[in-house]
Scaffold this motif. Structure first.
Motif, short mmCIF file in Angstrom:
data_model
loop_
_atom_site.label_atom_id
_atom_site.label_comp_id
_atom_site.label_asym_id
_atom_site.label_seq_id
_atom_site.Cartn_x
_atom_site.Cartn_y
_atom_site.Cartn_z
N MET A 146 -101.21 8.85 -40.09
CA MET A 146 -102.16 7.87 -40.62
C MET A 146 -102.78 8.30 -41.95
SD MET A 146 -101.95 5.15 -38.87
CE MET A 146 -103.41 4.16 -39.23
N PHE A 147 -102.72 9.59 -42.27
CA PHE A 147 -103.14 9.96 -43.63
C PHE A 147 -101.98 9.73 -44.59
CE2 PHE A 147 -104.18 12.67 -47.30
CZ PHE A 147 -105.34 12.01 -47.66
N ARG A 148 -100.76 10.00 -44.12
CA ARG A 148 -99.58 9.69 -44.93
C ARG A 148 -99.58 8.21 -45.30
NH1 ARG A 148 -94.15 11.53 -42.23
NH2 ARG A 148 -94.78 13.50 -43.17
N LYS A 149 -99.83 7.38 -44.28
CA LYS A 149 -99.88 5.93 -44.52
C LYS A 149 -101.00 5.60 -45.52
CE LYS A 149 -101.58 1.80 -42.12
NZ LYS A 149 -100.90 0.70 -42.81
N PHE A 150 -102.12 6.29 -45.38
CA PHE A 150 -103.23 6.02 -46.30
C PHE A 150 -102.81 6.30 -47.74
CE2 PHE A 150 -106.93 7.24 -48.77
CZ PHE A 150 -107.72 6.11 -48.62
N MET A 151 -102.16 7.44 -47.95
CA MET A 151 -101.71 7.79 -49.31
C MET A 151 -100.75 6.73 -49.86
SD MET A 151 -101.04 11.91 -48.98
CE MET A 151 -100.35 12.13 -50.64
N ILE A 152 -99.80 6.35 -49.01
CA ILE A 152 -98.80 5.36 -49.46
C ILE A 152 -99.49 4.03 -49.76
CG2 ILE A 152 -96.73 4.05 -48.80
CD1 ILE A 152 -95.91 6.52 -47.09
N ASP A 153 -100.32 3.56 -48.82
CA ASP A 153 -101.02 2.28 -49.02
C ASP A 153 -101.84 2.31 -50.30
OD1 ASP A 153 -100.05 1.37 -46.61
OD2 ASP A 153 -101.93 1.60 -45.50
N SER A 154 -102.50 3.44 -50.55
CA SER A 154 -103.38 3.56 -51.69
C SER A 154 -102.58 3.44 -53.00
CB SER A 154 -104.12 4.89 -51.62
OG SER A 154 -104.95 5.06 -52.73
N MET A 155 -101.48 4.16 -53.10
CA MET A 155 -100.69 4.11 -54.34
C MET A 155 -100.04 2.75 -54.53
SD MET A 155 -99.16 7.89 -55.03
CE MET A 155 -99.60 8.95 -53.70
N GLU A 176 -91.72 15.14 -46.94
CA GLU A 176 -91.40 13.82 -46.38
C GLU A 176 -92.35 12.75 -46.92
OE1 GLU A 176 -90.95 13.85 -42.13
OE2 GLU A 176 -90.70 11.66 -42.08
N THR A 177 -93.63 13.09 -46.99
CA THR A 177 -94.61 12.13 -47.53
C THR A 177 -94.24 11.77 -48.97
OG1 THR A 177 -96.37 12.93 -46.11
CG2 THR A 177 -97.05 11.79 -48.10
N ASN A 187 -91.38 11.89 -50.47
CA ASN A 187 -90.18 11.06 -50.51
C ASN A 187 -90.47 9.63 -50.06
OD1 ASN A 187 -88.33 12.85 -51.62
ND2 ASN A 187 -87.88 13.78 -49.63
N LEU A 188 -91.33 9.48 -49.07
CA LEU A 188 -91.68 8.14 -48.61
C LEU A 188 -92.48 7.38 -49.67
CD1 LEU A 188 -92.53 8.88 -44.88
CD2 LEU A 188 -90.69 7.39 -45.70
N ILE A 189 -93.30 8.12 -50.42
CA ILE A 189 -94.05 7.48 -51.52
C ILE A 189 -93.05 7.00 -52.58
CG2 ILE A 189 -95.69 7.86 -53.40
CD1 ILE A 189 -97.11 9.90 -51.50
N ARG A 190 -92.10 7.89 -52.93
CA ARG A 190 -91.07 7.52 -53.92
C ARG A 190 -90.35 6.24 -53.47
NH1 ARG A 190 -90.57 7.56 -58.92
NH2 ARG A 190 -90.44 5.42 -58.29
N GLU A 191 -89.98 6.21 -52.19
CA GLU A 191 -89.26 5.07 -51.63
C GLU A 191 -90.12 3.80 -51.68
OE1 GLU A 191 -87.34 6.35 -47.88
OE2 GLU A 191 -87.65 4.27 -47.25
#
Ligand code: CA
Length: 713
Positions: free
Chosen positions: A382-391, A414-415, A417-421
């Motif tokens: 859920m913090f990974r998701k927060f970072m992705i959602d935020s960017m 992994e985080t 790479n998921l942000i890049r994706e």
């Protein structure tokens, strides 16, 4: 018996360690999971000094858990269970969080599986004063997500959440808040459509083909215009950098006018999300702070707006800035700081769900690998998701063109790479790069987003400390020198740097040129000028200037992505203050009077940028192609590196380009293939105009200089 390291690893499993288990008696052990609630132990096993307890019923994470043995009581921490598949299966929430506003109703959603109750608090005022009582609405929970729908037009109201968790009642700001009251103490309900400047929907970013086409320029909203002689009206504000055609009293171009004249492609702006009011009070922004202490990730900083009391103003003015920079051919990269959060325990994440968003030591204390108060835990879903959602939010709502990730090495591979994706789903042209430093955080080495794992993160860039320190000496030792300042035997290192530090023959850092952010100085550490002055006491002023130019001419001609710290182009000084994060404006500001004294250096940098932009040979994007289109010249004198970019490399209009870096104080001659060579850059002049023509198999490079020649025959 002494107890230590007690943790819940599965909903029905608790593990603890003890110093001596020889007389262990399970009957003396009590596991409390909430007041008056003693957990039923089904069985237990002992292995060395570890005890594993299997429970009859699930641990209730809404209550804290304590273990007692004889007279000793120890808190059982939840770190492991929060990382478990079991936990994620029940509580991971994929949907949107925060608020969804419309005129008819507003939906509020907050994630906290640990909370025992959550209330929405609505206010008319932006901060706690005037004894205003809130309007309270109970929220309901489904699998950790608390929600409420209010059928009313709530526009222009402020809100917070009252979270009851572990017998404490905390008032917290929504981490997803998109608009804020003064100093970020309350969220604000707004219609984002009303925050768009005219034409913002049709705002388009300048086109770049490859990341290697970017020339990054790091600056701060405050530094770029705060100087009394900047000629900017709105000094230190977002819209100060919107002002076009500004000049100092000496007729020197300043701020945006200066950046445009220099010719860079991307402006990388130091923190402009809402940072802590302890650093800068938005009501009275006298104190200076860089802003690397995030308070609200998804809304702009108020002190950079002309009216921080009006929540839409900062949003509108930041969008206006981005739109203006785009119109002027500049992309905008955002400096993001997800690695830690302002306020050790007293922060919104901890108030909402204690123990979830950060990394903890076995004794329950915060891990502090960042050197700040608390390392965040990107591996937690859920913090990974927060970072992705935020960017994603910044990229879509504000049209941000790239992200510079502060202390990226704290996050996991992994985080990243998921942000890049996720960014690719918006546009593959959005840049993603950061500081891949290896810091002592609680993450296995192989999972850290650090330079040595760059090969696991394609098309994610890293600040290249190899080129930085090879050029000028270590940043950890102010007196250390580098290639440009007379240190010997660095030729091989320089060759590596010129080829984007690509890992050829198992020596190097990166896989592709777009992974290398080439730089010699940034906002951290001494400015390049100060570093050179400190480490070269004996050198005269003109010699220091030559070293300065040599350093960044290597940055600007090397393969990879060049990065400049603003003001470098006129030999910026911070009076040798290494860490100026809260030094006054007169230390941090860009000094346009100084620019007037270093116009020759400025022109030199400008010429190199023009050379790089007009000649794709310096911007090769493919590793194999690069390897076959660069050739180092052998048998060069000591402290010299020379190479040919050959065969119209990367579609260049010049057939062969020779670049010579001479770090000696005296001139050298290099043996080259015979031809008619045209020189476009020497120690004083740079660019694409022909300075002189030489028909020979020898080319000269004067002392401490970069020379560029080309031939088309
Ligand atoms: Ca603030």
């Amino acid at each position: 018996m002494k107890l230590y390291d007690a943790c819940v690893t599965e909903f029905k499993k608790v593990i603890f360690h003890a110093d001596d288990l020889s007389c262990f008696d399970i009957k003396k052990l009590i596991l409390m999971n909430g007041e008056g609630n003693i957990a039923n132990i089904k069985s237990y096993t002992i292995c060395n000094n570890k005890v594993e307890l299997e429970l009859k019923d699930n641990i209730n994470i809404k209550n804290e858990c304590y273990i007692s043995y004889e007279n000793i009581t120890k808190k059982v921490i939840y770190t492991d269970i929060f990382n478990s598949k079991e936990f994620n299966k029940i509580y991971y929430h994929d949907g949107p969080l925060g608020i969804l506003y419309s005129k008819e109703y507003t939906i509020f959603k907050l994630w906290s599986p640990a909370a025992s109750s959550v209330k929405l608090l609505l206010y008319m005022s932006s901060e706690p004063y005037e004894n205003e009582k809130s309007i309270k609405h109970e929220m309901k929970e489904i699998d950790g997500v608390w929600y409420v729908l209010i059928r009313q037009n709530l526009k222009n109201m402020y809100y917070t959440f009252e979270v009851e968790v572990y017998n404490r009642i905390n008032e917290a700001v929504d981490p997803y808040a998109k608009a804020l009251g003064i100093n970020g103490h309350r969220g604000y309900i707004t219609d984002l459509l009303e925050t768009n400047p005219r034409g913002f929907k049709n705002d388009n970013s300048p086109v770049i083909n490859n990341f290697t086409d970017a020339i990054l320029y790091e600056t701060s909203i405050r530094d770029i215009s705060i100087h009394p002689d900047s000629g900017v009206v709105n000094k230190g504000k977002f819209i100060g950098l919107c002002e076009e055609n500004t000049f100092s009293s000496k007729g020197i171009s300043t701020a945006l006018n200066h950046i445009k004249e220099l010719g860079v492609t991307h402006v990388q702006i130091m923190p402009f999300f809402d940072f802590s009011f302890h650093s800068v009070d938005e009501k009275n922004p006298q104190n200076y702070n860089w802003g690397y202490d995030p308070q609200n990730y998804n809304a702009p900083e108020g002190s950079y707006s002309t009216n921080p009391y009006e929540p839409n103003c900062r949003i509108y003015e930041l969008k206006e800035l981005i739109q203006t920079l785009h119109k002027n051919g500049l992309c905008v990269n955002m400096d993001v700081v997800y690695n830690h959060y302002a306020g050790e325990e007293n922060n919104n994440f901890e108030k909402i769900f204690p123990g979830y968003y950060f990394r903890f030591n076995n004794d329950g204390s915060f891990v502090k690998g960042t050197g700040c108060e608390n390392d965040t835990a990107s591996e937690r879903l859920m913090f990974r998701k927060f970072m992705i959602d935020s960017m994603i939010y910044w990229a879509t709502e504000y049209h941000i063109d790239g992200f510079r990730v502060d202390l990226m090495g704290i996050h996991d591979v992994e985080t990243m790479n998921l942000i890049r994706e996720s960014l690719n789903n918006i546009s593959s042209k959005i840049m993603l790069y950061g500081e891949g430093w290896n810091l002592g955080t609680k993450l296995p080495e192989e999972d850290k987003a650090i330079i040595s794992n760059a090969y696991k993160m394609p098309h994610i860039g890293h600040f290249n400390d190899m080129i930085r320190d090879t050029l000028k000496g270590s940043v950890f030792n102010a007196w250390d020198t580098g290639f440009v300042s007379g240190k010997q035997y660095l030729e091989q290192q320089i060759k590596k740097c010129v080829t984007a530090s690509i890992n050829f023959n198992n020596y190097g850092l990166f896989q592709t040129p777009d992974q290398s952010i080439n730089y010699v100085s940034a906002h951290d550490n001494n400015t390049l000028w100060d570093k050179l002055e400190i480490s070269n006491g004996g050198s005269g002023f003109e010699e220091l200037k030559k070293m300065h130019k040599l350093a960044n001419s290597i940055v600007l001609t090397s393969q990879g992505i060049p990065f400049l710290c603003s003001g470098e182009e006129f030999c910026r000084t911070k009076n040798k203050i290494e860490n100026s994060y809260k030094s006054p404006d007169y230390i941090n500001r860009l000094d346009w009077e100084r620019k007037a004294h270093f116009l020759d250096t400025f022109a030199y940098y400008k010429g190199l940028i023009k050379l790089r932009k007009e000649h794709p040979a310096f911007r090769m994007n493919d590793t194999e192609y690069l390897a076959s289109h660069i050739e180092f010249i052998c048998n060069t004198p000591r402290n010299v590196v020379a190479y040919i970019l050959k065969d119209y490399a990367n579609g260049d209009s010049w057939k062969d380009i020779i670049v010579i870096y001479n770090a000696n104080t005296y001139p050298v001659k290099i043996h080259v293939p015979f031809g008619t060579w045209k020189q476009v850059t020497d120690v004083y002049v740079s660019g694409t105009e022909i300075i002189r023509t030489v028909t020979d198999f020898h080319l000269e490079a004067s002392g401490i200089s970069t020379c560029v020649y080309y031939k088309n025959n």
